[in-house]
Motif scaffolding. Structure first.
Motif, PDB file in Angstrom:
ATOM      1  N   LEU B 214       5.330  -7.558 -30.989  1.00 50.56           N
ATOM      2  CA  LEU B 214       4.147  -8.232 -30.455  1.00 50.56           C
ATOM      3  C   LEU B 214       2.924  -7.324 -30.599  1.00 50.56           C
ATOM      4  CD1 LEU B 214       5.567  -9.955 -27.239  1.00 50.56           C
ATOM      5  CD2 LEU B 214       5.272 -10.907 -29.525  1.00 50.56           C
ATOM      6  N   GLY B 215       3.136  -6.027 -30.358  1.00 51.89           N
ATOM      7  CA  GLY B 215       2.055  -5.073 -30.529  1.00 51.89           C
ATOM      8  C   GLY B 215       1.593  -5.016 -31.967  1.00 51.89           C
ATOM      9  N   ALA B 216       2.543  -5.038 -32.885  1.00 49.62           N
ATOM     10  CA  ALA B 216       2.210  -4.992 -34.314  1.00 49.62           C
ATOM     11  C   ALA B 216       1.372  -6.197 -34.711  1.00 49.62           C
ATOM     12  CB  ALA B 216       3.484  -4.921 -35.143  1.00 49.62           C
ATOM     13  N   MET B 217       1.686  -7.362 -34.089  1.00 49.28           N
ATOM     14  CA  MET B 217       0.891  -8.562 -34.380  1.00 49.28           C
ATOM     15  C   MET B 217      -0.556  -8.354 -33.966  1.00 49.28           C
ATOM     16  SD  MET B 217       3.492 -11.545 -33.120  1.00 49.28           S
ATOM     17  CE  MET B 217       2.112 -12.541 -32.622  1.00 49.28           C
ATOM     18  N   ALA B 218      -0.735  -7.771 -32.778  1.00 47.59           N
ATOM     19  CA  ALA B 218      -2.091  -7.533 -32.288  1.00 47.59           C
ATOM     20  C   ALA B 218      -2.811  -6.545 -33.201  1.00 47.59           C
ATOM     21  CB  ALA B 218      -2.032  -6.997 -30.850  1.00 47.59           C
ATOM     22  N   VAL B 219      -2.115  -5.467 -33.574  1.00 46.92           N
ATOM     23  CA  VAL B 219      -2.701  -4.476 -34.476  1.00 46.92           C
ATOM     24  C   VAL B 219      -3.106  -5.145 -35.783  1.00 46.92           C
ATOM     25  CG1 VAL B 219      -2.178  -2.440 -35.877  1.00 46.92           C
ATOM     26  CG2 VAL B 219      -1.489  -2.511 -33.471  1.00 46.92           C
ATOM     27  N   PHE B 220      -2.228  -5.993 -36.289  1.00 46.53           N
ATOM     28  CA  PHE B 220      -2.493  -6.696 -37.537  1.00 46.53           C
ATOM     29  C   PHE B 220      -3.781  -7.510 -37.429  1.00 46.53           C
ATOM     30  CE2 PHE B 220      -2.245 -10.278 -40.396  1.00 46.53           C
ATOM     31  CZ  PHE B 220      -1.602  -9.801 -41.525  1.00 46.53           C
ATOM     32  N   TYR B 221      -3.881  -8.242 -36.298  1.00 50.86           N
ATOM     33  CA  TYR B 221      -5.051  -9.107 -36.122  1.00 50.86           C
ATOM     34  C   TYR B 221      -6.343  -8.290 -36.115  1.00 50.86           C
ATOM     35  CZ  TYR B 221      -8.401 -12.302 -34.101  1.00 50.86           C
ATOM     36  OH  TYR B 221      -9.519 -13.045 -33.890  1.00 50.86           O
ATOM     37  N   VAL B 222      -6.341  -7.241 -35.305  1.00 49.62           N
ATOM     38  CA  VAL B 222      -7.544  -6.409 -35.198  1.00 49.62           C
ATOM     39  C   VAL B 222      -7.835  -5.752 -36.544  1.00 49.62           C
ATOM     40  CG1 VAL B 222      -8.543  -4.382 -34.083  1.00 49.62           C
ATOM     41  CG2 VAL B 222      -7.205  -6.028 -32.739  1.00 49.62           C
ATOM     42  N   LEU B 223      -6.799  -5.219 -37.158  1.00 54.99           N
ATOM     43  CA  LEU B 223      -6.981  -4.509 -38.420  1.00 54.99           C
ATOM     44  C   LEU B 223      -7.607  -5.412 -39.482  1.00 54.99           C
ATOM     45  CD1 LEU B 223      -6.324  -2.046 -40.301  1.00 54.99           C
ATOM     46  CD2 LEU B 223      -4.183  -3.198 -40.815  1.00 54.99           C
ATOM     47  N   VAL B 224      -7.050  -6.601 -39.648  1.00 51.85           N
ATOM     48  CA  VAL B 224      -7.478  -7.454 -40.757  1.00 51.85           C
ATOM     49  C   VAL B 224      -8.860  -8.064 -40.511  1.00 51.85           C
ATOM     50  CG1 VAL B 224      -6.975  -9.560 -42.051  1.00 51.85           C
ATOM     51  CG2 VAL B 224      -5.141  -7.946 -41.524  1.00 51.85           C
ATOM     52  N   TRP B 225      -9.123  -8.486 -39.265  1.00 52.87           N
ATOM     53  CA  TRP B 225     -10.358  -9.233 -39.036  1.00 52.87           C
ATOM     54  C   TRP B 225     -11.448  -8.474 -38.277  1.00 52.87           C
ATOM     55  CZ3 TRP B 225      -5.739 -12.113 -39.209  1.00 52.87           C
ATOM     56  CH2 TRP B 225      -5.708 -13.052 -40.252  1.00 52.87           C
ATOM     57  N   HIS B 226     -11.108  -7.310 -37.733  1.00 53.83           N
ATOM     58  CA  HIS B 226     -12.119  -6.637 -36.931  1.00 53.83           C
ATOM     59  C   HIS B 226     -12.303  -5.162 -37.253  1.00 53.83           C
ATOM     60  CE1 HIS B 226     -12.911 -10.112 -34.434  1.00 53.83           C
ATOM     61  NE2 HIS B 226     -11.619 -10.332 -34.431  1.00 53.83           N
ATOM     62  N   THR B 227     -11.902  -4.744 -38.440  1.00 56.07           N
ATOM     63  CA  THR B 227     -12.188  -3.360 -38.827  1.00 56.07           C
ATOM     64  C   THR B 227     -12.792  -3.343 -40.223  1.00 56.07           C
ATOM     65  OG1 THR B 227     -10.064  -2.977 -39.892  1.00 56.07           O
ATOM     66  CG2 THR B 227     -10.174  -2.474 -37.543  1.00 56.07           C
ATOM     67  N   ARG B 228     -13.404  -2.211 -40.529  1.00 57.47           N
ATOM     68  CA  ARG B 228     -13.986  -2.049 -41.861  1.00 57.47           C
ATOM     69  C   ARG B 228     -12.883  -2.089 -42.924  1.00 57.47           C
ATOM     70  NH1 ARG B 228     -18.468   1.647 -43.878  1.00 57.47           N
ATOM     71  NH2 ARG B 228     -19.101   1.604 -41.718  1.00 57.47           N
ATOM     72  N   LEU B 229     -11.755  -1.425 -42.613  1.00 59.03           N
ATOM     73  CA  LEU B 229     -10.650  -1.409 -43.564  1.00 59.03           C
ATOM     74  C   LEU B 229     -10.174  -2.830 -43.847  1.00 59.03           C
ATOM     75  CD1 LEU B 229      -8.526   0.050 -45.266  1.00 59.03           C
ATOM     76  CD2 LEU B 229      -7.105   0.239 -43.207  1.00 59.03           C
ATOM     77  N   GLY B 230     -10.060  -3.629 -42.764  1.00 60.25           N
ATOM     78  CA  GLY B 230      -9.615  -5.006 -42.932  1.00 60.25           C
ATOM     79  C   GLY B 230     -10.563  -5.795 -43.809  1.00 60.25           C
ATOM     80  N   PHE B 231     -11.846  -5.550 -43.601  1.00 60.92           N
ATOM     81  CA  PHE B 231     -12.854  -6.226 -44.432  1.00 60.92           C
ATOM     82  C   PHE B 231     -12.672  -5.822 -45.896  1.00 60.92           C
ATOM     83  CE2 PHE B 231     -16.959  -6.288 -46.562  1.00 60.92           C
ATOM     84  CZ  PHE B 231     -17.309  -7.613 -46.375  1.00 60.92           C
ATOM     85  N   GLY B 299       3.384 -18.845 -42.294  1.00 66.53           N
ATOM     86  CA  GLY B 299       2.471 -18.443 -41.228  1.00 66.53           C
ATOM     87  C   GLY B 299       1.049 -18.270 -41.699  1.00 66.53           C
ATOM     88  N   ARG B 300       0.790 -18.607 -42.964  1.00 62.84           N
ATOM     89  CA  ARG B 300      -0.569 -18.512 -43.521  1.00 62.84           C
ATOM     90  C   ARG B 300      -1.192 -17.137 -43.291  1.00 62.84           C
ATOM     91  NH1 ARG B 300      -2.708 -23.367 -45.250  1.00 62.84           N
ATOM     92  NH2 ARG B 300      -0.932 -24.677 -45.764  1.00 62.84           N
ATOM     93  N   ASN B 301      -0.374 -16.090 -43.326  1.00 57.55           N
ATOM     94  CA  ASN B 301      -0.854 -14.707 -43.231  1.00 57.55           C
ATOM     95  C   ASN B 301      -1.634 -14.423 -41.953  1.00 57.55           C
ATOM     96  OD1 ASN B 301       0.240 -14.336 -45.791  1.00 57.55           O
ATOM     97  ND2 ASN B 301      -1.660 -15.006 -46.779  1.00 57.55           N
ATOM     98  N   HIS B 302      -1.382 -15.221 -40.930  1.00 60.71           N
ATOM     99  CA  HIS B 302      -2.041 -15.007 -39.650  1.00 60.71           C
ATOM    100  C   HIS B 302      -0.965 -14.695 -38.600  1.00 60.71           C
ATOM    101  CE1 HIS B 302      -4.205 -15.756 -35.934  1.00 60.71           C
ATOM    102  NE2 HIS B 302      -5.318 -15.638 -36.625  1.00 60.71           N
ATOM    103  N   PRO B 303      -1.249 -13.699 -37.709  1.00 60.89           N
ATOM    104  CA  PRO B 303      -0.207 -13.292 -36.754  1.00 60.89           C
ATOM    105  C   PRO B 303       0.404 -14.444 -35.960  1.00 60.89           C
ATOM    106  CG  PRO B 303      -2.123 -11.870 -36.566  1.00 60.89           C
ATOM    107  CD  PRO B 303      -2.463 -12.893 -37.585  1.00 60.89           C
ATOM    108  N   ILE B 304      -0.435 -15.377 -35.504  1.00 60.26           N
ATOM    109  CA  ILE B 304       0.108 -16.487 -34.715  1.00 60.26           C
ATOM    110  C   ILE B 304       1.044 -17.332 -35.577  1.00 60.26           C
ATOM    111  CG2 ILE B 304      -0.459 -18.555 -33.384  1.00 60.26           C
ATOM    112  CD1 ILE B 304      -1.433 -16.077 -32.031  1.00 60.26           C
ATOM    113  N   GLY B 305       0.594 -17.645 -36.778  1.00 58.69           N
ATOM    114  CA  GLY B 305       1.434 -18.412 -37.696  1.00 58.69           C
ATOM    115  C   GLY B 305       2.709 -17.661 -38.018  1.00 58.69           C
ATOM    116  N   ILE B 306       2.567 -16.350 -38.211  1.00 59.04           N
ATOM    117  CA  ILE B 306       3.733 -15.533 -38.531  1.00 59.04           C
ATOM    118  C   ILE B 306       4.723 -15.547 -37.380  1.00 59.04           C
ATOM    119  CG2 ILE B 306       4.474 -13.131 -38.871  1.00 59.04           C
ATOM    120  CD1 ILE B 306       1.949 -12.816 -40.629  1.00 59.04           C
ATOM    121  N   PHE B 307       4.194 -15.490 -36.159  1.00 56.70           N
ATOM    122  CA  PHE B 307       5.101 -15.531 -35.007  1.00 56.70           C
ATOM    123  C   PHE B 307       5.877 -16.850 -34.986  1.00 56.70           C
ATOM    124  CE2 PHE B 307       6.168 -16.668 -30.656  1.00 56.70           C
ATOM    125  CZ  PHE B 307       6.893 -15.548 -30.293  1.00 56.70           C
ATOM    126  N   LEU B 308       5.161 -17.961 -35.190  1.00 59.42           N
ATOM    127  CA  LEU B 308       5.832 -19.269 -35.163  1.00 59.42           C
ATOM    128  C   LEU B 308       6.870 -19.369 -36.278  1.00 59.42           C
ATOM    129  CD1 LEU B 308       2.788 -21.582 -34.361  1.00 59.42           C
ATOM    130  CD2 LEU B 308       4.651 -20.871 -32.831  1.00 59.42           C
TER     131      LEU B 308
END
Lengths: 322, 373
Positions: B214-231, B299-308
């Protein structure tokens, strides 16, 4: 010395037997990839072919019918691949992964449903398999030193499908480089737009390439389950399809070079089994896993440009949009 | 093309289309079950009961879900960078090696609160190393990531066979496996974590690794959509040339992406090795790396979709085991078939139902502004 040569000869003999399914799958891979379709589904087609060959041979008692149906099974899997990546322009790697997993599941599910042996097919009696063919004059040649032994061990005494595989290589080269179909096939893998503007169907060409590949994988599968072996066991393709793909890349998508790569990979495996636990002078005991991993190591090194420059077909992996 | 296909509305693309693809996959599998001579509806019922209803079923389902989350995130992160990582299987295996080395190396000297994070880090780093090499070879040497990661799966398997049957073999053992890991690096079971809090759940393999997932999902979300690296990752994924032109170091981004992607896959070992087996065994990855592709696609490469999607596959894996007990001629391998079909329909044939569906929806939903279509 004579003993060493004899051992070497036996290794070559084993090399040929190990390399046979690799050669067939590699040629299949060349047809498909030269037409521009990535084919990591060689493994799945090989596995489906092996299952269908053994199942049909077990039910009908005919190795030939088994072989024929194995080819159809390979073609069927190819058509799924084509339907996904040619007709619907889907991702070729994803489709390949899907086919490999499907083949894994389908062969076990159908195997259990049909034969109730935990996924195996019944052992075939010798008559229902492709058995070694002894060539004419083997006994007569025995009196000739060296050549007689080579003739008996290496040239004669394989089952028919080994010779089919050996024929498939020059045939593939001939079709690819000397026929109209081959010329178009190579063109469609490099510049599909040119083929299209010449009024030739890109779709139909690529489908045909996949169909030929499927049939070849089917033969390779039949070799595993009704020629080399006498029944189907779960996951019996055991990564051979991937090694064949490595051979295609190692051979730079050329039939003869890929054939040499298959022989080399086959020899590595044959030598490993032969040398297991043997202490060699200077080297010591041969690390089995390292030897078996050599095809993958070499392919990685080649792809990284450390052993020459790979040149894949230019249009590979890209769906063609009119 | 006489009539251009109207674009699919977002809700249909995100919800309706995946459901249709899923339905198609199950439908074909149902036909196969029917052909075998069993009742597909009944089989479905058995699987659902096995996955959710029976005591402990849910725990097992979530245990498998954890594996799928890790490999799904691994594949999805690489997808964001337009890299196809089919090496999850090998990265997870090497992750097991990393966890074991960390456990044997430091586990004896440190208490659990320090040892566990280090063992988890060991799994992440080892998996990352197995991902970063293909990443480097792709970025710097131009070797195709798909082929390299396939080769690295086999290399990982060979290496593990060598290590587990040789240097790391437990003394006196016949089957290739290591000795038991250090006690202080083992993850506690969820049942043991929750019972002091007053929740009484059945004891299953479900362990603290689920929380890491669950933590990894959160990290994934922040990393991809809210960091410079993700951008940067997404920019490189959309258009390498444009990203390069905008001043993004493409090669570096690819290499980092593959390192993290491999690390996610390596974390699978926290569930299977640190949380469940408590020693490294052969083939503990059992195809999760490959199924991760299906999870990411669905999951369309999104944490929520991936979880489902991971939950779906977890339920299938657990429910599939139930088939063995209830049916004569269908077994847990049925799940492989379903997985293959799902990858086929929601991955390779993703565009098959798209145009007809879009046309159908366009017929019912009148366009608001035709000029803007």
């Amino acid at each position: 010395m004579a003993d060493f040569l004899y051992q070497l000869l036996l290794s070559f003999d084993a090399t040929l037997r190990i390399a046979t399914p690799l050669m067939l799958c590699a040629m299949a891979g060349i047809f498909s990839e030269r037409s521009g379709i990535v084919d990591i589904s060689l493994e799945g087609k090989l596995l489906s072919g092996a299952f269908v060959a053994a199942a049909v041979a077990a039910v009908t008692g005919s190795a030939w019918l088994g072989l024929g149906c194995a080819m159809l099974a390979g073609i069927f899997m190819s058509l799924i691949h084509g339907f996904a990546c040619i007709t619907h322009k889907g991702d070729q790697v994803v489709s390949g992964v899907a086919i490999n997993i499907l083949a894994s599941g389908l062969t076990i599910v159908l195997g259990i449903a049909l034969f109730k042996r935990g996924g195996q097919t019944p052992s075939l009696p010798r008559d229902d398999r492709f058995t070694p063919i002894e060539w004419w004059g083997v006994d007569m040649m025995d009196s000739v030193p060296v050549i007689g032994t080579i003739y008996r061990q290496l040239i004669s005494g394989h089952n028919m499908l080994v010779y089919v595989a050996l024929l498939a290589v020059p045939l593939t080269a001939f079709i690819l480089y000397r026929s109209r179909f081959g010329l178009r096939l190579r063109a469609v893998g490099e510049v599909p737009e040119a083929v299209d503007s010449a009024g030739i169907s890109v779709t139909w060409l690529r489908y045909r390439a996949l169909i030929v590949g499927g049939a070849l994988c089917g033969i390779a599968g039949a070799y595993l389950s009704i020629a080399q072996g006498g029944n189907f066991v779960r996951e019996m393709s055991a990564g051979k399809g991937y090694i064949a793909l490595a051979a295609v890349i190692f051979g730079n998508w050329k039939p003869l070079s890929a054939f040499m790569a298959c022989l080399m990979f086959g020899f590595l495996e044959a030598a490993t089994t032969r040398l297991e636990g043997v202490d060699l002078p200077l080297i010591g005991e041969v690390p089995t896993q390292l030897m078996l991993a050599m095809p993958y190591v070499l392919t990685v090194l080649l792809l990284a440009g450390f052993i020459g420059k790979p040149r894949p077909p230019a249009a590979i992996g890209k769906p063609y949009h009119k | 093309m006489s009539t251009p296909t109207p674009p699919l509305p977002r809700w249909a693309d995100l919800i309706l289309l995946p459901i249709i693809n899923l339905f198609a996959a199950f439908f074909i599998c149902g036909l196969i079950v029917l052909a075998i001579g069993e009742n597909p509806i009944e089989a479905m019922g058995v699987m659902i009961k096995g996955a959710f209803v029976y005591s402990g079923g849910l725990g097992y389902t979530l245990f498998y879900t954890t594996n799928y989350i890790f490999t799904g995130l691994a594949v999805a992160l690489a997808f964001h960078c337009m890299m196809f990582n089919i090496g999850g299987e090998g990265q997870a295996l090497i992750g097991g090696l990393g966890a074991a080395l960390a456990s044997f190396g430091i586990g004896l000297y440190l208490p659990a609160p320090l040892a566990i994070p280090l063992a988890v880090l060991g799994a992440f780093i080892a998996g990352g190393i197995w991902g970063v090499i293909p990443g480097y070879l792709q970025a710097k040497r131009g070797s195709h990531i798909v082929i390299t990661t396939i080769m690295f799966n086999f290399l990982a398997a060979s290496l593990m066979v060598y290590l587990l049957a040789g240097p790391m073999l437990e003394a006196g053992q016949q089957s290739p496996q290591t000795a038991k890991l250090a006690e202080s690096t083992l993850l506690p079971k969820m049942a043991d974590i929750l019972s002091p809090l007053g929740f009484d759940i059945a004891s299953t393999p479900l362990n603290a690794s689920f929380l890491i997932a669950l933590g990894a999902m959160a990290v994934f979300y922040v990393l991809v959509w809210h960091t410079r690296l993700g951008f940067n990752i997404r920019s490189v994924g959309q258009n390498q040339e444009a990203a390069h032109y905008a001043g993004i170091n493409v090669a570096r981004t690819i290499i980092i992406t593959m390192a993290i992607s491999g690390g996610f896959a390596g974390l699978l070992a926290t569930n299977e090795i640190l949380g469940f087996n408590h020693k490294v065994v052969l083939n503990f990855t059992a195809g999760y790396g490959f199924t991760g592709i299906a999870v990411a696609l669905m999951g369309r490469n999104h944490p929520i979709g991936i979880f489902l999607a991971a939950l779906l596959f977890g339920a299938l894996t657990q429910g599939g085991g139930e088939l063995d007990f209830e049916f004569q001629s269908i077994t847990r391998e049925m799940v492989l078939l379903i997985q293959g079909m799902i990858i086929l329909f929601s991955g390779a044939l993703a565009y098959m139902f798209n145009p007809p569906l879009a046309r159908m929806i366009a017929k019912f939903v009148a366009p608001k502004d035709p000029a803007n279509g």
